[in-house]
Design a protein around this motif. Structure first.
Motif, mmCIF file in Angstrom:
data_model
loop_
_atom_site.group_PDB
_atom_site.id
_atom_site.type_symbol
_atom_site.label_atom_id
_atom_site.label_comp_id
_atom_site.label_asym_id
_atom_site.label_seq_id
_atom_site.Cartn_x
_atom_site.Cartn_y
_atom_site.Cartn_z
ATOM 1 N N PHE B 37 0.875 -1.184 0.000
ATOM 2 C CA PHE B 37 0.000 0.000 0.000
ATOM 3 C C PHE B 37 0.905 1.224 0.000
ATOM 4 C CE2 PHE B 37 -4.420 1.288 1.622
ATOM 5 C CZ PHE B 37 -4.291 2.573 1.118
ATOM 6 N N ILE B 38 0.877 2.019 -1.055
ATOM 7 C CA ILE B 38 1.720 3.208 -1.034
ATOM 8 C C ILE B 38 0.866 4.478 -1.130
ATOM 9 C CG2 ILE B 38 3.612 1.935 -2.124
ATOM 10 C CD1 ILE B 38 3.246 3.840 -4.504
ATOM 11 N N SER B 39 1.387 5.521 -0.505
ATOM 12 C CA SER B 39 0.718 6.825 -0.567
ATOM 13 C C SER B 39 1.607 7.794 -1.325
ATOM 14 C CB SER B 39 0.498 7.407 0.827
ATOM 15 O OG SER B 39 -0.430 6.657 1.539
ATOM 16 N N ILE B 40 0.966 8.674 -2.062
ATOM 17 C CA ILE B 40 1.714 9.723 -2.749
ATOM 18 C C ILE B 40 1.188 11.073 -2.275
ATOM 19 C CG2 ILE B 40 2.259 10.751 -4.975
ATOM 20 C CD1 ILE B 40 1.900 7.963 -6.199
ATOM 21 N N VAL B 41 2.098 11.896 -1.758
ATOM 22 C CA VAL B 41 1.705 13.257 -1.387
ATOM 23 C C VAL B 41 2.517 14.237 -2.217
ATOM 24 C CG1 VAL B 41 0.977 12.774 0.974
ATOM 25 C CG2 VAL B 41 3.367 13.276 0.516
ATOM 26 N N GLY B 42 1.992 15.419 -2.360
ATOM 27 C CA GLY B 42 2.720 16.420 -3.122
ATOM 28 C C GLY B 42 1.933 17.702 -3.162
ATOM 29 N N PRO B 43 2.594 18.807 -3.559
ATOM 30 C CA PRO B 43 1.885 20.082 -3.640
ATOM 31 C C PRO B 43 0.738 19.971 -4.641
ATOM 32 C CG PRO B 43 4.054 20.242 -4.669
ATOM 33 C CD PRO B 43 3.998 18.922 -3.991
ATOM 34 N N SER B 44 -0.290 20.809 -4.472
ATOM 35 C CA SER B 44 -1.442 20.651 -5.345
ATOM 36 C C SER B 44 -1.059 21.002 -6.782
ATOM 37 C CB SER B 44 -2.599 21.536 -4.876
ATOM 38 O OG SER B 44 -2.195 22.873 -4.844
ATOM 39 N N GLY B 45 -1.643 20.291 -7.701
ATOM 40 C CA GLY B 45 -1.354 20.511 -9.108
ATOM 41 C C GLY B 45 -0.047 19.887 -9.562
ATOM 42 N N CYS B 46 0.505 18.963 -8.752
ATOM 43 C CA CYS B 46 1.805 18.414 -9.131
ATOM 44 C C CYS B 46 1.674 17.180 -10.008
ATOM 45 C CB CYS B 46 2.629 18.082 -7.898
ATOM 46 S SG CYS B 46 2.063 16.608 -7.045
ATOM 47 N N GLY B 47 0.431 16.780 -10.304
ATOM 48 C CA GLY B 47 0.298 15.656 -11.230
ATOM 49 C C GLY B 47 0.136 14.314 -10.548
ATOM 50 N N LYS B 48 -0.338 14.346 -9.282
ATOM 51 C CA LYS B 48 -0.570 13.076 -8.579
ATOM 52 C C LYS B 48 -1.663 12.270 -9.262
ATOM 53 C CE LYS B 48 -1.560 15.408 -5.056
ATOM 54 N NZ LYS B 48 -1.579 16.503 -4.108
ATOM 55 N N SER B 49 -2.762 12.964 -9.591
ATOM 56 C CA SER B 49 -3.881 12.264 -10.236
ATOM 57 C C SER B 49 -3.479 11.792 -11.632
ATOM 58 C CB SER B 49 -5.093 13.165 -10.343
ATOM 59 O OG SER B 49 -5.499 13.576 -9.071
ATOM 60 N N THR B 50 -2.663 12.590 -12.304
ATOM 61 C CA THR B 50 -2.175 12.211 -13.628
ATOM 62 C C THR B 50 -1.431 10.883 -13.548
ATOM 63 O OG1 THR B 50 -1.892 14.542 -14.083
ATOM 64 C CG2 THR B 50 -0.802 13.013 -15.581
ATOM 65 N N LEU B 51 -0.649 10.754 -12.470
ATOM 66 C CA LEU B 51 0.115 9.531 -12.297
ATOM 67 C C LEU B 51 -0.812 8.317 -12.200
ATOM 68 C CD1 LEU B 51 3.374 9.155 -10.823
ATOM 69 C CD2 LEU B 51 1.750 7.766 -9.604
ATOM 70 N N LEU B 52 -1.912 8.485 -11.459
ATOM 71 C CA LEU B 52 -2.870 7.381 -11.347
ATOM 72 C C LEU B 52 -3.489 7.066 -12.700
ATOM 73 C CD1 LEU B 52 -4.815 7.905 -8.003
ATOM 74 C CD2 LEU B 52 -2.735 6.623 -8.465
ATOM 75 N N SER B 53 -3.817 8.119 -13.455
ATOM 76 C CA SER B 53 -4.406 7.896 -14.776
ATOM 77 C C SER B 53 -3.448 7.105 -15.672
ATOM 78 C CB SER B 53 -4.742 9.225 -15.444
ATOM 79 O OG SER B 53 -5.723 9.897 -14.698
ATOM 80 N N LEU B 54 -2.155 7.326 -15.483
ATOM 81 C CA LEU B 54 -1.171 6.584 -16.261
ATOM 82 C C LEU B 54 -1.180 5.110 -15.887
ATOM 83 C CD1 LEU B 54 1.858 9.033 -16.252
ATOM 84 C CD2 LEU B 54 0.614 8.226 -18.252
ATOM 85 N N VAL B 55 -1.245 4.844 -14.571
ATOM 86 C CA VAL B 55 -1.252 3.452 -14.121
ATOM 87 C C VAL B 55 -2.513 2.741 -14.610
ATOM 88 C CG1 VAL B 55 -1.311 1.933 -12.108
ATOM 89 C CG2 VAL B 55 0.151 3.955 -12.094
ATOM 90 N N SER B 56 -3.636 3.471 -14.587
ATOM 91 C CA SER B 56 -4.890 2.828 -14.979
ATOM 92 C C SER B 56 -4.988 2.641 -16.487
ATOM 93 C CB SER B 56 -6.076 3.674 -14.516
ATOM 94 O OG SER B 56 -6.225 4.781 -15.364
ATOM 95 N N GLY B 57 -4.159 3.351 -17.234
ATOM 96 C CA GLY B 57 -4.226 3.238 -18.685
ATOM 97 C C GLY B 57 -5.161 4.244 -19.326
ATOM 98 N N MET B 58 -5.750 5.139 -18.516
ATOM 99 C CA MET B 58 -6.622 6.161 -19.100
ATOM 100 C C MET B 58 -5.805 7.207 -19.853
ATOM 101 S SD MET B 58 -9.212 6.400 -15.878
ATOM 102 C CE MET B 58 -10.092 7.901 -16.210
ATOM 103 N N LEU B 59 -4.536 7.363 -19.473
ATOM 104 C CA LEU B 59 -3.625 8.259 -20.199
ATOM 105 C C LEU B 59 -2.423 7.443 -20.672
ATOM 106 C CD1 LEU B 59 -3.256 11.526 -18.083
ATOM 107 C CD2 LEU B 59 -4.227 11.330 -20.373
ATOM 108 N N LYS B 60 -1.873 7.864 -21.797
ATOM 109 C CA LYS B 60 -0.654 7.197 -22.279
ATOM 110 C C LYS B 60 0.536 8.086 -21.944
ATOM 111 C CE LYS B 60 -1.801 4.205 -26.131
ATOM 112 N NZ LYS B 60 -3.254 4.315 -26.278
ATOM 113 N N PRO B 61 1.639 7.495 -21.472
ATOM 114 C CA PRO B 61 2.813 8.322 -21.161
ATOM 115 C C PRO B 61 3.433 8.883 -22.445
ATOM 116 C CG PRO B 61 3.341 5.996 -20.902
ATOM 117 C CD PRO B 61 1.873 6.072 -21.168
ATOM 118 N N THR B 62 3.988 10.069 -22.339
ATOM 119 C CA THR B 62 4.689 10.653 -23.485
ATOM 120 C C THR B 62 6.048 9.971 -23.654
ATOM 121 O OG1 THR B 62 3.737 12.719 -22.670
ATOM 122 C CG2 THR B 62 5.191 12.885 -24.561
ATOM 123 N N ARG B 63 6.682 9.657 -22.504
ATOM 124 C CA ARG B 63 7.974 8.968 -22.539
ATOM 125 C C ARG B 63 7.931 7.804 -21.560
ATOM 126 N NH1 ARG B 63 8.341 14.320 -22.525
ATOM 127 N NH2 ARG B 63 8.073 14.358 -20.279
#
Lengths: 297, 261
Positions: B37-63
């Motif tokens: 179980f891991i937690s990710i914290v960070g300043p708002s707007g730092c792309g935490k949710s984006t990271l989840l979208s990448l793992v779920s496959g809803m977004l494709k990574p650029t690199r």
């Protein structure tokens, strides 16, 4: 750790334009009403009654004034007709003439017009949601069509569709653009919120449409239908004005041409009655649907 | 040690608009073991949710690339379940039929899904509510229903995107306990994104701190308490090392915020 369900019985909103019902809250029977609450209820009931009576009185007063003004020749009853005359020619026209037939014609045209423009409007809105390209490409056309006075298309419909079907053309032309825009904006709102979940499950567009967009659009459909009824009726009457051999619009134009104010007034009254009925029916259907899809608390 | 359940190899993501190119994520390297179980914290707007979208496959990574069980992610994977900030319960369906939404989309056998849904409802204290409408539930119950809905679709990995942030404080704490218990009991791998540091510490085995944009992981804390591994999130708030972790993460985050301002 199961919390009790939050069951807030919301007050029914007064959508229908009817006077607010005296707030008959489902007070549980064991709780005795305090005297202050009872006084409040009584006041509310009296208020409602007063409003309804005033409405009736206003109508009666206006009719009486009209009748008296015509009888005492304050106004020329050739130009204004008068209630008693309207009533007697209403009887004549229903018994001997074919007022009911004309009403039926217009009513049917309205129903078909509503069904067609709702169906076509919804389909086009779905297309716009489905394909961003299509919506981008067609956007300026919709804007122009919306701004264009549809009456100007009358002669075109008449030539293309003939005197009968041009009425549907006009009805749909007047109501469809607003239908598309209302349903589409509802879709856009939903897409912003409710679709994220479906995306996370990897849903296809068809699944999103069937499972979310359509059921979630029920309140919006009902609102659109209410607007659509009024606009379609405008379209139908406009179509009948331009070209027709039957219907209330035809009667009104005909009555105007032969200077029979009674006929015009009777037809206008029938039209008013018809729109009240149509509005009532839509409201009723709306309430049924809202209940079916649990949109009430 | 086998293949990590989730692996991100030098992942980067940029958003493109006609006027700008925004680099949201840079050089993200992450390995998560099964059941971790891991937690990710960070300043708002730092792309935490984006990271989840990448793992779920809803977004494709650029690199770079994202792998689940050693397989490259390509589209939304049925291994992944997403729990969102809002419960998104559909008011035109009752609780039970809301639970079956994911199963329906993924065409999982209806009868099996229904059995599972009813079992989970019973197990997690929502037994009597199968045929209630969502509007009759409290906020905390709605979120638990949302979690069960995710579980019915049988994911191995759960992505939690600030799932408690719309709730009041009290509900939040109790629900965190519940969710932690459910996820551990079901043996799922989970990534929790949050801006609440205590929540991050008490829920997870490991806390990762993200920097501001273009974001990358700037620090990692393995969370181990002397009081034992089976503390509930609630108990962990009173555990000896809690404050120490909190201060460490706070300082790390503060540095990002300060340098941003």
């Amino acid at each position: 750790m199961s919390l009790p369900p939050v069951d807030e019985t919301k007050e029914p909103a007064a959508i229908s334009g009817l006077p607010e019902a005296p707030s008959a809250r489902p007070q549980s029977n064991e709780a005795p009403k305090s005297p202050a609450y009872r006084r409040y209820l009584k006041r509310q009931r009296r208020r409602t009654l007063f409003i309804q009576l005033s409405r009736l009185l206003l109508l009666a007063g206006l009719l009486a004034l009209w009748e008296i003004a015509a009888r005492l020749r304050w106004v020329d009853s050739m130009l204004t007709s008068k209630p008693s005359q309207i009533f007697s020619s209403f009887r004549e026209l229903t018994v001997e003439g074919d007022l009911l037939k004309h009403t039926w014609t217009t009513g049917l045209e309205m129903l078909v017009g509503i069904a067609l423009s709702m169906a076509a409007g919804t389909l086009i809105a779905i297309l716009f949601w489905w394909s961003t390209y299509a919506s981008k490409i067609l956007e300026p056309y919709i804007v122009v069509l919306n701004a264009l006075p549809k009456v100007a298309l009358g002669p075109i419909f008449y030539i293309w569709l003939g005197d009968r079907y041009s009425i549907y053309g006009m009805a749909i032309a007047i109501s469809i653009i607003v239908t598309i825009m209302m349903i589409e904006s509802g879709f856009k709102e939903l897409a912003k919120t409710k679709l994220k979940l479906m995306e996370s499950f990897g849903a296809t567009r068809l699944q999103m449409l069937k499972m979310v967009m359509l059921p979630a659009s029920v309140p919006n459909f009902i609102a659109t239908l209410k607007v659509n009824v009024g606009l379609t009726l405008v379209g139908v009457i406009m179509g009948e004005f331009l070209s027709s051999k039957a219907g209330l619009g035809y009667l009104i134009i005909y009555g105007g041409q032969v200077f029979q104010m009674n006929l015009v007034m009777v037809s206008v009254c029938m039209l008013a009655l018809m729109s009240v009925v149509a509005y009532g029916v839509v409201n009723w259907i709306g309430n049924l649907l809202m209940k079916k899809y649990h949109y009430e608390g | 040690m086998g293949v990590p359940q989730i692996e991100m190899r030098d992942v980067g993501l940029s958003y493109f608009s006609p006027k700008h190119e925004t680099e949201a994520l840079r050089d993200i390297r992450l390995e998560v073991k099964a059941g971790e179980f891991i937690s990710i914290v960070g300043p708002s707007g730092c792309g935490k949710s984006t990271l989840l979208s990448l793992v779920s496959g809803m977004l494709k990574p650029t690199r770079g690339e994202v792998l689940l069980m050693g397989e490259r992610v390509n589209g939304v994977s049925p291994r992944v379940g997403y729990m969102l900030q809002h419960d998104h319960l559909f008011e035109w369906r009752d609780v039970l039929s809301n639970l079956l939404v994911g199963a329906e989309v993924r065409r999982i056998d209806k009868k099996k899904a229904k059995e599972k849904a009813l079992y989970l409802l019973e197990r997690y204290g929502l037994g009597g509510f199968a045929h209630h409408s969502p509007s009759q539930l409290s906020g905390g119950m709605r979120q638990r229903v949302a979690l069960v809905r995710t579980l019915v679709a049988e994911p191995d990995i759960l992505l939690l995107d600030e799932p408690f942030s719309a709730l009041d404080f009290q509900t939040r704490l109790t629900l965190a306990d519940d969710v932690h218990h459910i996820i551990k009991e079901q043996g799922k791998t989970a990534i929790l994104v949050t801006h609440d540091i205590p929540e991050a510490i008490t829920m997870a085995d490991r806390v990762l701190v993200m920097s501001k944009r273009p974001s990358t992981f700037s620090a990692s804390y393995d969370i181990v308490f002397d009081e034992g591994p089976d503390l509930t999130p609630w108990r962990k708030r009173e555990a000896g090392r809690f404050q120490e972790y909190f201060n460490g993460i706070w300082k790390e985050l503060d540095a990002h915020v300060a340098s941003a301002g």
